[in-house]
Design a protein around this motif. Sequence first.
Motif, mmCIF file in Angstrom:
data_model
loop_
_atom_site.group_PDB
_atom_site.id
_atom_site.type_symbol
_atom_site.label_atom_id
_atom_site.label_comp_id
_atom_site.label_asym_id
_atom_site.label_seq_id
_atom_site.Cartn_x
_atom_site.Cartn_y
_atom_site.Cartn_z
ATOM 1 N N GLY A 24 0.817 -1.212 0.000
ATOM 2 C CA GLY A 24 0.000 0.000 0.000
ATOM 3 C C GLY A 24 0.848 1.257 0.000
ATOM 4 N N TYR A 25 1.902 1.241 0.789
ATOM 5 C CA TYR A 25 2.795 2.390 0.894
ATOM 6 C C TYR A 25 3.498 2.638 -0.437
ATOM 7 N N ALA A 28 1.170 3.997 -3.125
ATOM 8 C CA ALA A 28 0.890 5.418 -2.883
ATOM 9 C C ALA A 28 2.093 6.268 -3.266
ATOM 10 N N LEU A 29 3.279 5.801 -2.940
ATOM 11 C CA LEU A 29 4.494 6.548 -3.259
ATOM 12 C C LEU A 29 4.704 6.619 -4.768
ATOM 13 N N GLN A 30 4.490 5.506 -5.443
ATOM 14 C CA GLN A 30 4.649 5.476 -6.897
ATOM 15 C C GLN A 30 3.673 6.443 -7.565
ATOM 16 N N GLU A 31 2.469 6.547 -7.012
ATOM 17 C CA GLU A 31 1.453 7.441 -7.562
ATOM 18 C C GLU A 31 1.604 8.871 -7.034
ATOM 19 N N LEU A 32 2.576 9.091 -6.142
ATOM 20 C CA LEU A 32 2.761 10.381 -5.460
ATOM 21 C C LEU A 32 1.450 10.829 -4.817
ATOM 22 N N GLY A 35 -2.536 11.335 -0.003
ATOM 23 C CA GLY A 35 -3.762 10.877 0.667
ATOM 24 C C GLY A 35 -3.695 9.396 1.029
ATOM 25 N N LYS A 36 -3.200 8.591 0.108
ATOM 26 C CA LYS A 36 -3.045 7.160 0.387
ATOM 27 C C LYS A 36 -1.967 6.929 1.445
ATOM 28 N N LEU A 37 -0.885 7.717 1.381
ATOM 29 C CA LEU A 37 0.147 7.595 2.420
ATOM 30 C C LEU A 37 -0.417 7.975 3.780
ATOM 31 N N GLU A 38 -1.260 8.982 3.783
ATOM 32 C CA GLU A 38 -1.847 9.438 5.043
ATOM 33 C C GLU A 38 -2.812 8.404 5.618
ATOM 34 N N THR A 39 -3.240 7.483 4.841
ATOM 35 C CA THR A 39 -4.047 6.363 5.331
ATOM 36 C C THR A 39 -3.144 5.219 5.787
ATOM 37 N N THR A 40 -2.145 4.899 4.993
ATOM 38 C CA THR A 40 -1.277 3.757 5.250
ATOM 39 C C THR A 40 -0.414 3.936 6.499
ATOM 40 N N ILE A 41 0.171 5.098 6.670
ATOM 41 C CA ILE A 41 1.083 5.312 7.802
ATOM 42 C C ILE A 41 0.353 5.217 9.138
ATOM 43 N N PRO A 42 -0.750 5.936 9.343
ATOM 44 C CA PRO A 42 -1.454 5.771 10.622
ATOM 45 C C PRO A 42 -1.961 4.347 10.846
#
Length: 137
Positions: A24-25, A28-32, A35-42
Motif C-alpha cells: 500500500g505504501y 501510494a508513493l509510486q502514484e505520489l 492521501g493514500k500515504l496518510e491512510t497507510t502510515i497511521p
Amino acid sequence: MFGRLNLWEASWEEDELTKKLREGYLTALQELDDGKLETTIPRAFEYVRKLYPVNKERAFNVYHFINTLMEEGTPMILAGKFNVVEVFARADRKEEPRDETKKRLFEIYNLLKRFINYTDERIRDIPAMLFGLGKTV
C-alpha cells in the motif's frame, strides 16, 4: 529503553502484515498520492498500538518497518526519479512548488515530516508507549 531498541532491531522480518502495508505504501508513493500515504502510515501505527500489549516483538517489528520505509526507503525510491534533496529542501523552506509534481512531492515530504517527528496527533502516543518517552514529542 535500550533493551527495547535491541529487541526491535533484532526482530525485524517481513511478515504478511508488513507485506500488505509495504504494498500500500509503495503504491501510494509510486502514484505520489499523499492521501493514500496518510491512510497507510497511521494504519501501520495503529497495528503497533494494537499489537504492543499482546506481542511486543511484533509491534516493534511493524514500528521498525514503517519508520525505515519513511526515513530511508522513501528518499531512496524517490531519488530514482527526482532530485529529492533539492525538492525536500525547497519544501522545508516553504517555497512555492513550481509544478504539480513538485507540489505532490512537497505534500509527501510535509506528511512524512509530521509522522517522523510524531507531531501528527494520531501517533503522538507512540514514543511514550514504546520507549517511555514523555506523552508527546
